[in-house]
Design a protein around this motif. Structure first.
Motif, PDB file in Angstrom:
ATOM      1  N   PHE A 128      60.393   3.920 -70.731  1.00  0.00           N
ATOM      2  CA  PHE A 128      60.284   5.019 -69.787  1.00  0.00           C
ATOM      3  C   PHE A 128      61.499   5.031 -68.853  1.00  0.00           C
ATOM      4  O   PHE A 128      62.115   6.068 -68.619  1.00  0.00           O
ATOM      5  CB  PHE A 128      58.987   4.852 -69.009  1.00  0.00           C
ATOM      6  N   TYR A 174      59.570   7.652 -83.150  1.00  0.00           N
ATOM      7  CA  TYR A 174      59.534   7.183 -81.768  1.00  0.00           C
ATOM      8  C   TYR A 174      60.424   8.050 -80.865  1.00  0.00           C
ATOM      9  O   TYR A 174      60.157   8.183 -79.666  1.00  0.00           O
ATOM     10  CB  TYR A 174      59.920   5.704 -81.687  1.00  0.00           C
ATOM     11  N   GLU A 231      70.811   3.557 -75.113  1.00  0.00           N
ATOM     12  CA  GLU A 231      70.277   3.205 -73.795  1.00  0.00           C
ATOM     13  C   GLU A 231      69.147   2.185 -73.887  1.00  0.00           C
ATOM     14  O   GLU A 231      69.020   1.310 -73.039  1.00  0.00           O
ATOM     15  CB  GLU A 231      69.788   4.435 -73.030  1.00  0.00           C
ATOM     16  N   LEU A 232      68.327   2.325 -74.904  1.00  0.00           N
ATOM     17  CA  LEU A 232      67.197   1.401 -75.021  1.00  0.00           C
ATOM     18  C   LEU A 232      67.622   0.071 -75.624  1.00  0.00           C
ATOM     19  O   LEU A 232      66.853  -0.889 -75.625  1.00  0.00           O
ATOM     20  CB  LEU A 232      66.087   2.020 -75.865  1.00  0.00           C
ATOM     21  N   ASN A 233      68.846   0.044 -76.182  1.00  0.00           N
ATOM     22  CA  ASN A 233      69.359  -1.197 -76.744  1.00  0.00           C
ATOM     23  C   ASN A 233      68.509  -1.781 -77.846  1.00  0.00           C
ATOM     24  O   ASN A 233      68.306  -2.994 -77.904  1.00  0.00           O
ATOM     25  CB  ASN A 233      69.512  -2.254 -75.650  1.00  0.00           C
ATOM     26  N   LYS A 234      67.957  -0.918 -78.662  1.00  0.00           N
ATOM     27  CA  LYS A 234      67.195  -1.412 -79.809  1.00  0.00           C
ATOM     28  C   LYS A 234      67.102  -0.304 -80.833  1.00  0.00           C
ATOM     29  O   LYS A 234      67.454   0.843 -80.552  1.00  0.00           O
ATOM     30  CB  LYS A 234      65.798  -1.855 -79.367  1.00  0.00           C
ATOM     31  N   GLU A 255      64.635  12.575 -61.602  1.00  0.00           N
ATOM     32  CA  GLU A 255      65.841  12.112 -62.280  1.00  0.00           C
ATOM     33  C   GLU A 255      66.175  13.104 -63.394  1.00  0.00           C
ATOM     34  O   GLU A 255      65.287  13.683 -64.004  1.00  0.00           O
ATOM     35  CB  GLU A 255      65.617  10.692 -62.830  1.00  0.00           C
ATOM     36  N   HIS A 286      69.421   2.859 -80.585  1.00  0.00           N
ATOM     37  CA  HIS A 286      69.386   3.695 -79.391  1.00  0.00           C
ATOM     38  C   HIS A 286      70.277   3.081 -78.318  1.00  0.00           C
ATOM     39  O   HIS A 286      70.018   1.976 -77.856  1.00  0.00           O
ATOM     40  CB  HIS A 286      67.945   3.822 -78.895  1.00  0.00           C
ATOM     41  N   LYS A 288      59.329  11.714 -67.074  1.00  0.00           N
ATOM     42  CA  LYS A 288      60.072  11.006 -66.024  1.00  0.00           C
ATOM     43  C   LYS A 288      60.803  11.998 -65.130  1.00  0.00           C
ATOM     44  O   LYS A 288      60.772  11.877 -63.904  1.00  0.00           O
ATOM     45  CB  LYS A 288      61.056  10.023 -66.656  1.00  0.00           C
ATOM     46  N   ARG A 327      58.392  10.475 -79.113  1.00  0.00           N
ATOM     47  CA  ARG A 327      57.695   9.887 -77.971  1.00  0.00           C
ATOM     48  C   ARG A 327      58.646   9.737 -76.784  1.00  0.00           C
ATOM     49  O   ARG A 327      58.322  10.073 -75.645  1.00  0.00           O
ATOM     50  CB  ARG A 327      57.151   8.516 -78.404  1.00  0.00           C
ATOM     51  N   VAL A 328      59.860   9.248 -77.092  1.00  0.00           N
ATOM     52  CA  VAL A 328      60.863   9.061 -76.043  1.00  0.00           C
ATOM     53  C   VAL A 328      61.170  10.391 -75.348  1.00  0.00           C
ATOM     54  O   VAL A 328      61.341  10.444 -74.132  1.00  0.00           O
ATOM     55  CB  VAL A 328      62.150   8.449 -76.654  1.00  0.00           C
ATOM     56  N   MET A 378      51.779   0.510 -86.909  1.00  0.00           N
ATOM     57  CA  MET A 378      51.423   1.403 -85.807  1.00  0.00           C
ATOM     58  C   MET A 378      51.919   2.830 -86.021  1.00  0.00           C
ATOM     59  O   MET A 378      52.916   3.052 -86.699  1.00  0.00           O
ATOM     60  CB  MET A 378      52.042   0.869 -84.513  1.00  0.00           C
ATOM     61  N   TRP A 413      64.502   3.538 -69.289  1.00  0.00           N
ATOM     62  CA  TRP A 413      65.845   3.514 -69.860  1.00  0.00           C
ATOM     63  C   TRP A 413      66.074   4.551 -70.940  1.00  0.00           C
ATOM     64  O   TRP A 413      67.111   4.549 -71.583  1.00  0.00           O
ATOM     65  CB  TRP A 413      66.181   2.098 -70.350  1.00  0.00           C
ATOM     66  N   HIS A 441      59.739  -0.208 -69.794  1.00  0.00           N
ATOM     67  CA  HIS A 441      61.114  -0.277 -70.282  1.00  0.00           C
ATOM     68  C   HIS A 441      61.599   1.032 -70.894  1.00  0.00           C
ATOM     69  O   HIS A 441      62.600   1.605 -70.486  1.00  0.00           O
ATOM     70  CB  HIS A 441      61.281  -1.412 -71.296  1.00  0.00           C
ATOM     71  N   TYR A 495      58.536  11.045 -72.897  1.00  0.00           N
ATOM     72  CA  TYR A 495      58.757  10.157 -71.742  1.00  0.00           C
ATOM     73  C   TYR A 495      59.829  10.729 -70.822  1.00  0.00           C
ATOM     74  O   TYR A 495      59.706  10.722 -69.602  1.00  0.00           O
ATOM     75  CB  TYR A 495      59.251   8.784 -72.196  1.00  0.00           C
ATOM     76  N   LYS A 496      60.939  11.191 -71.435  1.00  0.00           N
ATOM     77  CA  LYS A 496      62.063  11.671 -70.632  1.00  0.00           C
ATOM     78  C   LYS A 496      61.665  12.870 -69.784  1.00  0.00           C
ATOM     79  O   LYS A 496      62.026  12.966 -68.613  1.00  0.00           O
ATOM     80  CB  LYS A 496      63.231  12.050 -71.565  1.00  0.00           C
TER      81      LYS A 496
END
Ligand code: SF4
Lengths: 330, 186
Positions: free
Chosen positions: B182, A304, A295-298, A321, A293, A315, A307-308, A1, B184, B180, A311-312
């Protein structure tokens, strides 16, 4: 991907049944596995038609066109699959609210100074003496808190970058004299590498933003309405030290790029095709590197992280927030 | 605003019965599910916030739901807002891929029964099915269920009209939630 395909040859790119086919000038045919593609990067002289454009649009694949002089020429973006009026409304409201806008702009610059500093301390711990540059960057970080207008924030960013770029002349070998940033066209090898690298990072962020329904033309640090997608310019600043600059240091210090990978004409200096290939390959590998990561725990790839970041921001704009810009944590 | 004085349940019925209702408030089956599972997810859904469709769990959820009992059930789309599935014997069925989200599925099913009763005027029984676990359970719209649905409608109304979502709280299914990254990514 999310694979990027870089095409360096000259020729034609076309839709062929349910695939994309590249036909080079010597009539060689190559098929691109578009199911996994995020974007195509065209570096050569390539023809295409509207059939191809609508096919890529259906598959949500972007096409970034790289030209000769200042490298990036433009993008053909797929229509956004899901538009969100609410997102755009909130984006514009935050831009129009001076206090809100400057807060976001400051946060982006705080992140970008942090990430520059992280490169400086890396080399400071490896035999270079960069403590005064670190002090300069910390001072810029402090000054940021006192800014009252976006152009002051821009000014702090510029002086941080000036301080930071001093490390290039010390870290890179003799054939690579930098002497400060010059644009359009780049006037020496290091400037040429920075320009090429930054345009690749920029194009990747354009793709990342597209995946979130954020409007890429509404930005906070840079002024909207510039020729390019100004929100991608905002976010690119955060990632240049991690992506462009690290790739430059690595390739040059390992002698994977040499003076032969550049050609000079009048007052410009540009990467050759093989230099561009070497650079894009290394950047693609860097984008695939992963990091845990917290916070994402992975584990997530550097790509990516782009992309995050979108998202932040989205959000923050939608929920109120807090937005905390990407700051290298490892 | 006048709509503040109106009971959300009345508002929903009015919106469902007349296109010309001056305030419109609609609740879909998915919103019911999210209300039970995660109120934050409900708020996201109400704002049409794009989810990550590449998330494998989302893909899996969709596939199980689409293929199970495919030939014995028929999808009814009512008013464009709710789309229950009906079995050959006339019962309304709700299919869930796993038992971990059983309560959200139950509430969605009850909402369908309530909606059919109140808006369309037909009384139906329901069945909650888990194909992977080969279990089926009858569900009916009794007094308690009606209260549950109506208080959910009121709860949904409150959440959806808020300008910001309830904050994220960690749940066992956050890991498989489309939002998820988004929620966290901080
Ligand atoms: S990740 Fe967790 S908190 Fe966020 S929407 Fe999904 S279930 Fe709710």
């Amino acid at each position: 991907m999310n694979d990027n395909y870089h095409i360096f040859s000259d020729g034609r790119i076309e839709r062929h049944n349910d695939t994309v086919r590249l036909v080079t000038e010597d009539d060689d045919k190559k098929y691109l596995p578009i199911e996994n593609a995020e974007a195509l990067y065209l570096h050569g002289q390539i023809d295409f038609n509207t059939r191809l454009v609508s096919f890529l649009n259906e598959h949500g694949i972007a096409m970034h066109v790289f030209g000769w002089n200042d490298y990036y020429s433009g993008s053909i973006m797929p229509e956004r699959g899901q538009t969100s009026g609410q997102t755009v409304v909130n984006q514009v409201q935050a831009y129009n609210d001076a206090t809100h806008r400057i807060k976001i702009a400051r946060e982006i610059v705080a992140g970008s100074i942090h990430n520059m500093r992280s490169n400086v301390t890396y080399y400071n711990n490896r035999g270079h003496e960069f403590s005064s540059i670190i002090t300069d960057l910390d001072r810029c970080q402090d000054e940021l808190a006192d800014t009252t207008a976006v152009d002051e924030v821009m000014g702090v960013e510029a002086s941080a970058r000036r301080a930071y770029y001093q490390i290039f002349d010390k870290v890179l070998p003799n054939g690579f004299v930098f002497n400060g940033r010059a644009y359009n066209p780049p006037d020496n090898k290091v400037n040429s590498l920075i320009s090429f690298g930054n345009s690749l990072v920029y194009a990747n962020i354009v793709s990342a933003i597209r995946a979130t329904a954020l409007d890429p033309t509404i930005s906070y640090l840079h002024e909207p309405g510039e020729r390019r997608y100004s929100l991608a310019l905002d976010l690119a600043d955060l990632f240049k030290p991690l992506l462009t600059d690290r790739v430059i240091f690595r390739l040059v210090n390992r002698r994977q790029l040499s003076v032969d990978d550049f050609e000079s004409e009048l007052n410009s200096c540009l990467l050759t095709e093989s230099g561009r290939k070497t650079f894009s390959k290394e950047l693609e590998q860097t984008l695939e590197e992963t990091v845990e990561h917290p916070e994402l725990n992975k584990k997530v790839s550097y790509q990516y992280l782009l992309r995050v970041e979108s998202y932040k921001l989205k959000k923050h704009l939608l929920t109120g927030e807090p937005y905390e810009a990407f700051k290298r944590w490892w | 605003m006048a709509e503040r004085d109106i009971d959300p349940v009345e508002l929903l019925l009015e919106s469902a019965r007349s296109e010309a209702a001056n305030a419109s408030f609609h609740v879909t089956g998915v919103m019911m599910q999210y209300y039970e599972a995660c109120e934050r997810e409900l708020w996201f859904e109400s704002r049409n916030i794009e989810i990550n469709r590449e998330n494998p769990n989302v893909v899996r959820g969709t596939r199980v739901d689409d293929t199970a009992y495919g030939d014995q059930r028929q999808n009814l789309s009512i008013d464009g807002w709710i789309a229950p599935d009906m079995l050959d014997d006339g019962r309304i069925v709700e299919v869930k891929p796993s038992s971990s989200l059983i309560e959200p599925a139950r509430l969605q099913l009850l909402y369908y029964l309530w909606y059919l009763d109140r808006v369309v005027g037909v009384k139906k029984d329901g069945v909650l099915a888990h194909p992977t676990e080969r279990k089926r359970e009858s569900v009916e719209l009794n007094e308690e269920a009606i209260d549950k649905v109506e208080s959910a409608i009121r709860g949904i109304y409150e959440i959806v009209r808020n300008d910001s979502p309830p904050s994220a709280t960690e749940k066992s299914y956050c890991d498989s939630c489309a939002y998820h990254d988004f929620c966290w990514s901080c």
